[in-house]
Scaffold this active site. Structure first.
Site, PDB file in Angstrom:
ATOM      1  N   ARG A 257       4.214  15.008 -12.204  1.00 20.70           N
ATOM      2  CA  ARG A 257       3.335  14.850 -11.035  1.00 20.70           C
ATOM      3  C   ARG A 257       1.890  14.759 -11.526  1.00 20.70           C
ATOM      4  O   ARG A 257       1.086  14.001 -10.988  1.00 20.70           O
ATOM      5  CB  ARG A 257       3.512  16.008 -10.046  1.00 20.70           C
ATOM      6  CG  ARG A 257       2.455  16.018  -8.946  1.00 20.70           C
ATOM      7  CD  ARG A 257       2.837  16.789  -7.680  1.00 20.70           C
ATOM      8  NE  ARG A 257       3.561  18.003  -7.913  1.00 20.70           N
ATOM      9  CZ  ARG A 257       3.032  19.147  -8.389  1.00 20.70           C
ATOM     10  NH1 ARG A 257       1.741  19.219  -8.686  1.00 20.70           N
ATOM     11  NH2 ARG A 257       3.782  20.214  -8.579  1.00 20.70           N
TER      12      ARG A 257
ATOM     13  N   TYR B 118      -5.748  -3.628   8.210  1.00 16.90           N
ATOM     14  CA  TYR B 118      -4.328  -3.341   8.246  1.00 16.90           C
ATOM     15  C   TYR B 118      -4.066  -2.262   9.314  1.00 16.90           C
ATOM     16  O   TYR B 118      -4.754  -1.234   9.345  1.00 16.90           O
ATOM     17  CB  TYR B 118      -3.864  -2.873   6.864  1.00 16.90           C
ATOM     18  CG  TYR B 118      -2.468  -2.345   6.883  1.00 16.90           C
ATOM     19  CD1 TYR B 118      -1.421  -3.130   7.371  1.00 16.90           C
ATOM     20  CD2 TYR B 118      -2.165  -1.062   6.447  1.00 16.90           C
ATOM     21  CE1 TYR B 118      -0.128  -2.642   7.418  1.00 16.90           C
ATOM     22  CE2 TYR B 118      -0.877  -0.578   6.479  1.00 16.90           C
ATOM     23  CZ  TYR B 118       0.139  -1.368   6.973  1.00 16.90           C
ATOM     24  OH  TYR B 118       1.413  -0.883   7.033  1.00 16.90           O
TER      25      TYR B 118
ATOM     26  N   ASP C 259     -11.069  -2.058   0.502  1.00 20.07           N
ATOM     27  CA  ASP C 259      -9.647  -2.347   0.302  1.00 20.07           C
ATOM     28  C   ASP C 259      -9.560  -3.771  -0.239  1.00 20.07           C
ATOM     29  O   ASP C 259      -9.838  -4.740   0.470  1.00 20.07           O
ATOM     30  CB  ASP C 259      -8.911  -2.197   1.641  1.00 20.07           C
ATOM     31  CG  ASP C 259      -7.407  -2.409   1.499  1.00 20.07           C
ATOM     32  OD1 ASP C 259      -6.993  -3.167   0.602  1.00 20.07           O
ATOM     33  OD2 ASP C 259      -6.661  -1.841   2.312  1.00 20.07           O
TER      34      ASP C 259
ATOM     35  N   LYS D 168       1.458  -5.501  -2.937  1.00 19.14           N
ATOM     36  CA  LYS D 168       1.186  -6.893  -2.584  1.00 19.14           C
ATOM     37  C   LYS D 168       0.990  -7.733  -3.860  1.00 19.14           C
ATOM     38  O   LYS D 168       1.898  -7.854  -4.648  1.00 19.14           O
ATOM     39  CB  LYS D 168      -0.015  -6.933  -1.631  1.00 19.14           C
ATOM     40  CG  LYS D 168       0.112  -5.945  -0.450  1.00 19.14           C
ATOM     41  CD  LYS D 168       1.291  -6.236   0.413  1.00 19.14           C
ATOM     42  CE  LYS D 168       1.606  -5.274   1.542  1.00 19.14           C
ATOM     43  NZ  LYS D 168       0.970  -4.012   1.721  1.00 19.14           N
TER      44      LYS D 168
HETATM   45  C1  LIG Z   1      -4.768  -4.464   3.359  1.00 21.37           C
HETATM   46  C2  LIG Z   1      -3.750  -3.376   3.236  1.00 21.37           C
HETATM   47  N1  LIG Z   1      -4.121  -2.148   2.852  1.00 21.37           N
HETATM   48  C3  LIG Z   1      -3.238  -1.136   2.740  1.00 21.37           C
HETATM   49  C4  LIG Z   1      -1.901  -1.318   3.044  1.00 21.37           C
HETATM   50  C5  LIG Z   1      -0.947  -0.159   2.927  1.00 21.37           C
HETATM   51  O1  LIG Z   1      -0.223  -0.252   1.745  1.00 21.37           O
HETATM   52  P1  LIG Z   1       1.300   0.248   1.544  1.00 21.37           P
HETATM   53  O2  LIG Z   1       2.154  -0.525   2.499  1.00 21.37           O
HETATM   54  O3  LIG Z   1       1.560  -0.027   0.103  1.00 21.37           O
HETATM   55  O4  LIG Z   1       1.318   1.711   1.861  1.00 21.37           O
HETATM   56  C6  LIG Z   1      -1.461  -2.584   3.436  1.00 21.37           C
HETATM   57  C7  LIG Z   1      -0.036  -2.801   3.744  1.00 21.37           C
HETATM   58  O5  LIG Z   1       0.337  -3.809   4.311  1.00 21.37           O
HETATM   59  C8  LIG Z   1      -2.403  -3.638   3.535  1.00 21.37           C
HETATM   60  O6  LIG Z   1      -2.049  -4.878   3.919  1.00 21.37           O
END
Ligand SMILES: Cc1ncc(COP(=O)(O)O)c(C=O)c1O
Length: 384
Positions: free
Chosen positions: A51, A104, A177, A202
């Site tokens: 961890r 998101y 992000d 992604k």
């Molecule tokens: C722009 C963006 N940030 C964060 C996330 C969250 O990531 P995760 O699905 O890996 O938890 C997503 C998921 O679709 C996303 O598109």
């Protein structure tokens, strides 16, 4: 490996020296929870319990840090686990954050449904309009300005350098992000951002076979605080997931070049299509953020969103009619995906300031033969 090496070199080699014992060219999957100590406290390479740290995760973290031009990165079990760790670390109950008007849905849900109960307040700002962000920063003390660029799913563009200046003048951190762009197309820390968030699920992973997240930070003291929270709360990336992500990262540049090329052709075709009322793609000169995107991105990414003249039901029907674009959530894999954000990825923001248009379709344009993709979309948009 040095930071002078080019992006593609770092993606293949950073954190991935051949294994010192066997010479294995690829970092092994250290599928292990604990490590033999040479006497109490005598750790080999700092590893005591997975961890806290695991060598496969360390390899991924070093590679991600190099790709974002940062001293340190932390790898998590998902993008949401990374966001959760960040907010717990830099915010306290009673603080206020500014969140984007397009993001998101799960990120907004984290602020609105989880951290609101913890005492963190949020205000929604149009993140593409720096003057509006500055106005909000003047209203009340703010801990964090949260940005996505390009945004999910409306492909808005935020000016990272201008936002960083505004946030810092107000004593706030700028979090970007960078999931949609990936570090190959955009490096927010170099433009002044304090923290980069990734859903490595992604483009970084790139093959729709692993869920993961990352935080990348310029400030070593902040990195230490984040590592403390990560270890204390435990949302770490496992060794096999770290290995899969690292394998994906090696081809990031080659994949992104192709994603961007295909997406541009798809956007241009849709812009001419009679069934389409609007195409949202920062690579089109008509996009309001085109100039900023040109300045801060290497190319415009693989996501294209568009709206249909005939409305919601037509959009839902089109999503169900493609042959090559698979109907599904997520994005950034080699295979093309199609989805209806209002009923799928962004259903959780219905009724909120982040609600998305119901006639919107989002495409994650893959790296297949682009002529096949164009044919597939054309037949799906023939409403018969
Ligand atoms: C722009 C963006 N940030 C964060 C996330 C969250 O990531 P995760 O699905 O890996 O938890 C997503 C998921 O679709 C996303 O598109």
């Amino acid at each position: 490996m040095t930071y002078q090496d080019g992006f593609e070199t770092l993606a293949i080699h950073a954190g991935q020296e051949p294994d010192p014992v066997t010479g294995a060219v690829v970092p092994p999957i250290y599928q292990v929870s604990t490590y033999k100590q040479d006497g109490v406290g005598g750790l080999r390479g700092g590893y005591e319990y997975s961890r806290s740290a695991n060598p496969t995760r360390t390899a991924l973290e070093q590679c991600l840090a190099a790709l974002e031009g940062a001293p340190q990165a932390l790898a998590f079990a998902s993008g949401m686990a990374a966001e959760d760790c960040l907010l717990r670390t830099v915010c306290s109950p009673g603080d206020r954050v500014l969140v984007p008007d397009d993001a998101y849905g799960g990120t907004y849900r984290l602020f609105a449904r989880v951290f609101a109960g913890w005492g963190l307040t949020h205000d929604v700002v149009p993140i593409s309009h720096v003057a509006a962000v500055r106005e909000q920063l003047a209203v009340r003390k703010t801990t964090v300005v949260w940005a996505e660029t390009p945004t999910n799913p409306l492909l808005g563009i935020a000016d990272i350098r201008a936002l960083a200046e505004a946030a810092h003048e107000a004593g706030a951190l700028l979090v970007v992000d960078n999931t949609f762009a990936s570090p190959y197309l955009q490096q927010p820390l170099a433009l002044g951002a304090d923290v980069v968030v990734h859903s490595t699920t992604k483009y970084l992973g790139g093959h729709s076979d692993v869920v993961g997240g990352a935080l990348v930070v310029a400030d070593p003291e902040l990195a230490e605080r984040l590592a403390f929270t990560q270890n204390a709360t435990g949302g770490v990336a496992g060794p096999f997931d770290s290995w899969l992500t690292l394998r994906g990262v090696k081809t990031l540049a080659a994949r992104m070049d192709r994603h961007c090329r295909n997406a541009m052709r798809v956007a241009q075709m849709l812009a001419e299509h009679p069934a389409v009322s609007e195409v949202l793609y920062p690579g089109l000169p008509s996009h309001p953020g085109h100039k900023t995107a040109q300045e801060q991105m290497r190319a415009f990414g693989g996501i294209v969103s568009f709206r249909l003249l005939a409305g919601e039901e037509a959009a839902v029907r089109a999503c169900g009619r493609t042959r090559l674009f698979t109907l599904g959530e997520s994005l950034g894999g080699v295979e093309s995906l199609i989805e209806h954000p209002a009923r799928m990825t962004h259903a959780s923001v219905t009724g909120s300031p982040l609600e998305v248009p119901s006639d919107l379709i989002r495409l994650s344009v893959g790296i297949e033969d682009c002529d096949d993709l164009l044919d597939d979309l054309r037949q799906a948009l023939t409403d018969g």
